[in-house]
Write a protein that holds these residues in place. Structure first.
Motif, short mmCIF file in Angstrom:
data_model
loop_
_atom_site.label_atom_id
_atom_site.label_comp_id
_atom_site.label_asym_id
_atom_site.label_seq_id
_atom_site.Cartn_x
_atom_site.Cartn_y
_atom_site.Cartn_z
N PHE A 1 0.84 -1.21 0.00
CA PHE A 1 0.00 0.00 0.00
C PHE A 1 0.87 1.25 0.00
CE2 PHE A 1 -3.23 3.01 1.62
CZ PHE A 1 -4.28 2.68 0.77
N LEU A 2 1.98 1.19 0.72
CA LEU A 2 2.90 2.34 0.75
C LEU A 2 3.41 2.63 -0.67
CD1 LEU A 2 4.50 4.37 2.59
CD2 LEU A 2 6.37 2.73 2.49
N GLN A 3 3.76 1.56 -1.38
CA GLN A 3 4.26 1.75 -2.75
C GLN A 3 3.16 2.33 -3.65
OE1 GLN A 3 7.39 1.86 -3.25
NE2 GLN A 3 7.82 0.98 -1.22
N GLN A 4 1.91 1.91 -3.42
CA GLN A 4 0.79 2.49 -4.19
C GLN A 4 0.66 3.99 -3.90
OE1 GLN A 4 -3.01 0.49 -3.67
NE2 GLN A 4 -2.04 -1.53 -3.84
N ILE A 5 0.84 4.35 -2.64
CA ILE A 5 0.76 5.78 -2.28
C ILE A 5 1.88 6.56 -2.96
CG2 ILE A 5 0.88 7.47 -0.40
CD1 ILE A 5 -0.33 5.38 1.46
N PHE A 6 3.11 6.02 -2.87
CA PHE A 6 4.22 6.71 -3.53
C PHE A 6 3.93 6.90 -5.02
CE2 PHE A 6 7.38 5.37 -0.08
CZ PHE A 6 7.67 6.67 0.29
N ALA A 7 3.48 5.81 -5.66
CA ALA A 7 3.21 5.86 -7.10
C ALA A 7 2.14 6.91 -7.41
CB ALA A 7 2.78 4.49 -7.60
N ALA A 8 1.07 6.92 -6.62
CA ALA A 8 -0.03 7.85 -6.85
C ALA A 8 0.42 9.30 -6.67
CB ALA A 8 -1.18 7.53 -5.90
N VAL A 9 1.11 9.56 -5.58
CA VAL A 9 1.50 10.94 -5.26
C VAL A 9 2.61 11.43 -6.21
CG1 VAL A 9 2.49 12.43 -3.48
CG2 VAL A 9 0.79 10.71 -2.86
N GLU A 10 3.53 10.53 -6.55
CA GLU A 10 4.61 10.93 -7.44
C GLU A 10 4.13 11.16 -8.87
OE1 GLU A 10 8.18 8.98 -4.74
OE2 GLU A 10 7.45 7.88 -6.49
N SER A 11 3.09 10.43 -9.30
CA SER A 11 2.58 10.67 -10.66
C SER A 11 1.63 11.87 -10.69
CB SER A 11 1.92 9.42 -11.23
OG SER A 11 0.75 9.13 -10.49
N ASP A 12 0.94 12.12 -9.57
CA ASP A 12 0.08 13.29 -9.51
C ASP A 12 0.16 13.93 -8.12
OD1 ASP A 12 -1.80 15.25 -9.60
OD2 ASP A 12 -3.54 13.89 -9.80
N PRO A 13 0.94 14.98 -8.00
CA PRO A 13 1.12 15.63 -6.70
C PRO A 13 -0.18 16.17 -6.10
CG PRO A 13 2.75 16.43 -8.28
CD PRO A 13 1.74 15.63 -9.06
N LYS A 14 -1.23 16.25 -6.92
CA LYS A 14 -2.51 16.75 -6.38
C LYS A 14 -3.34 15.64 -5.73
CE LYS A 14 -3.09 20.83 -9.26
NZ LYS A 14 -1.91 20.63 -10.19
N THR A 15 -2.84 14.41 -5.78
CA THR A 15 -3.55 13.27 -5.17
C THR A 15 -3.86 13.56 -3.70
OG1 THR A 15 -2.36 11.76 -6.61
CG2 THR A 15 -3.41 10.79 -4.66
N THR A 16 -5.11 13.31 -3.34
CA THR A 16 -5.50 13.52 -1.94
C THR A 16 -5.50 12.19 -1.19
OG1 THR A 16 -6.84 15.44 -2.47
CG2 THR A 16 -7.39 14.29 -0.44
#
Lengths: 456, 196
Positions: free
Chosen positions: B125-140
């Motif tokens: 899940f941590l890796q999913q968060i990194f991937a999400a935030v790094e691809s879109d910094p606006k991810t909430t």
């Protein structure tokens, strides 16, 4: 039911346990120093409450003190203010302070045992992660944060969840040139810098039993470097002989009474550990770290592992696959709560006697306490160091943590007997190689990382 | 310092490194203050600034596209020194939550004592968060303490916290007040207790 050493002490100190929550743990001894206590005193004042049991607290100044010219006012203003705040706070709350100029001053984890304040069966805390050192006496000792320092000052209690328990057995005779520092660096390299997180570790086995109290303290001291909440060793005759006669050790009939209780402190046959590891002492060689956490350690004779984190290697200026032996060093630091006791200084002196330091290195020897310093002078160890070109400084945490005046310059290599090789730990961009006092001593003489076994 | 915490919904700052020790979070030379305030300026000091004080452009905290109340970091976050100044610095820099797959014990306690919520998630899940935030910094990222869940891009995971501490955080209770209320029990214990 058979109990572990940890459980025997823990159970005697739990006042109550909250449902689906932590236990209220009574604390016997509380050590404080200048860095992590001022905000706790302020917190008490804000709440309008007193220190609950001031006689169970011992204070010293160690992290922020200079190690030269200690009789002069501290030059750096913020450090001076912080040390002064400890003087004022301890005076106001009637707490014993072994501050600068006091014959008992020194690193908190050196003076506690040396004064006989640290005893088997106790619960001991301090706002410092290396409080695990005191576990060498068969105590539950661990580091806490400042809010917890305030809690203990206010109530002599902490809210703690019972940790899982691990036993690490080191069996057999140690190889030539291998010290307790090598044992613990080897263990951490085996299980990693996070391998014991959530656990309290008991060290056992014939190799551990054979160690002096100083050696045992070095091992327990670095428990935190593999993430452990603390480390401990069951007390035995070595422990009792060390404590007997010290300033605050029990005396007379009180001694006999305490001793009988201490002799019951061991893990019962069949006691359950959540994890158990056994290591053959014969596998341990003189160790050194090459990276930026204490788990990144290898034998001095070994190569830097391929697959090492490139960020770490770039910081250290080292290459994967290369030998560490022969690497030039700039500084040698022998000190810190890990290795600054009289036995460490004797060991270094016995090796360097009649030898001279290499021209390319600066060598700092920092005794752990005023008592260690005075003992070293009494035994003529100061002269051995002077003849070798080493500088014997005054007691304090010194270059272990890059806080006081003693810092390693950027880019320089320091072979250090301390406990952490984190980026910037000894000063911004300083490069730390952790090793034993013997390995540090041989580096001081040769000016490079060398294998002590080739010299003794 | 905010004295309670429940729901935090915010963008996040990813510090994509493992074994971040408290010497990196706040170097020892900045521990000389005698108050709890002002440590945020020196958060990640030596990764964030050059020796002349100029910002290091490649460090995430200096990247204006990343901001928020949630700090995301690799496993074994907060190892090393027990300095509570690390938790104070993170809180002072505006974070209310730290997400990692693994926290060092002392740091976790220090964070909880300062109403900085450490959320432990699985490595996946941590890796999913990194991937999400790094691809879109606006991810909430949404963190809900009451239900013990963390949600990103519609995917949720639950996290552990003991019931006592959860109640404290939700209501702004403090361990010291609780322990002070036990004074009679502590004194009764002392009368029969001798340290072996």
């Amino acid at each position: 039911m058979p109990k572990t050493l940890f459980e025997k002490i823990w159970d005697r100190h739990v006042i109550k346990t909250i449902d689906d929550g932590p236990s209220v743990l009574y604390i016997d001894r509380h050590f404080i120093h200048e860095v992590t206590s001022p905000q706790a005193f302020k917190g008490l004042e804000k709440r309008g409450i007193e220190v609950f049991r001031p006689k169970q607290i011992v204070a010293t100044a160690d992290h922020n003190v200079p190690t030269l010219d200690q009789h002069l006012p501290i030059k750096e203003e913020l450090s001076r203010i912080q040390v002064q705040a400890l003087v004022e706070n301890t005076k106001k709350h009637d707490i014993e302070l072994y501050g600068l100029g006091h014959p008992y001053q020194g690193i908190v984890h050196v003076i506690g045992p040396e004064l006989g304040v640290t005893q088997p069966g106790m619960t001991i805390v301090c706002g410092d992660s290396h409080t695990s050192t005191h576990g060498a006496f068969g105590a539950i000792a661990f580091g806490i944060g400042t809010s917890e320092v305030e809690m203990v000052m206010a109530t002599q209690c902490l809210l703690q969840s019972k940790p899982r328990l691990m036993r690490i057995n080191v069996e057999g005779a140690l190889n030539k040139g291998v010290t307790s520092k090598d044992i613990i660096l080897y263990i951490i390299a085996q299980i990693s810098a996070s391998g014991a997180t959530g656990y309290f570790v008991e060290y056992a086995g014939s190799a551990i039993r054979s160690l002096s109290m100083e050696g045992r303290m070095t091992i327990c001291n670095m428990s935190i470097e593999m993430g452990a909440r603390g480390g401990m060793i069951a007390p035995d005759q070595t422990t009792f002989d060390y404590i007997k006669g010290r300033e605050f050790a029990p005396k007379g009939t009180e001694w006999e009474k305490k001793l009988a209780g201490w002799k019951e402190l061991y893990s019962d046959e069949g006691a359950k550990f959540d994890k158990e590891i056994t290591i053959a002492a014969a596998d341990i060689e003189p160790m050194i770290t090459y990276g930026t956490n204490p788990g990144m350690g290898i034998a001095v004779s070994g190569q830097i592992p391929t697959g090492t984190d490139p960020k770490s290697l770039a910081y250290m200026g080292l290459e994967a696959g290369a030998a560490i032996k022969g690497k030039k060093v700039d500084y040698v630091f022998i000190g810190s709560c890990t290795n600054s006791r009289i036995e460490d200084l004797r060991l270094v002196a016995s090796f360097v006697k009649g030898r001279k330091k290499a021209d390319n290195v600066e060598v700092w020897i920092v005794p752990g306490s005023k008592q260690v310093e005075q003992q070293a002078i009494k035994e003529g160890i100061d002269k051995v160091f002077a003849e070798a070109g080493f500088l014997l400084r005054q007691p304090g945490c010194s270059a272990c943590l890059g806080m006081n005046e003693d810092k390693i310059p950027a880019g320089k290599y320091c072979i250090s007997t301390s406990n952490r090789n984190f980026e910037g730990r000894q000063g911004p961009n300083a490069r730390t190689l952790l090793a034993s006092p013997l390995t540090a001593a041989v580096a001081a003489i040769t000016g490079e990382v060398a294998d002590i076994r080739e010299f003794i | 310092m905010s004295k309670s915490i429940n729901k935090v919904s915010s963008t996040a700052v990813p510090v994509h490194l493992e074994n971040i020790d408290t010497d990196q979070i706040i170097p020892a030379r900045f521990l000389k203050a005698t108050t709890r305030e002002g440590f945020g300026d020196n958060l990640f000091r030596d990764w964030r600034y050059n020796s002349d004080g100029s910002p290091k452009k490649d460090f995430i905290l200096n990247n204006p596209t990343y901001s928020g109340k949630i700090l995301v970091a690799g496993k074994n976050f907060g190892c090393g020194s027990s300095r509570e100044h690390a938790a104070w610095a993170i809180k002072d820099a505006g974070f209310d939550v730290v997400v990692s797959s693994f926290f060092a014990d002392i740091f976790k306690n220090n964070a909880l004592n300062n109403f900085l919520l450490p959320v432990t998630v699985s490595e996946a899940f941590l890796q999913q968060i990194f991937a999400a935030v790094e691809s879109d910094p606006k991810t909430t990222i949404a963190v809900d303490l009451e239900s013990q869940t963390i949600t990103v891009n519609g995917k949720s995971e639950s996290f552990e916290i003991n019931n006592y501490k959860k109640t404290c955080l939700l209501n702004g209770y403090d361990d010291i007040d609780f322990l002070l209320s036990l004074k009679p029990e502590i004194e009764a214990f002392e009368r029969k207790h001798a340290a072996i």
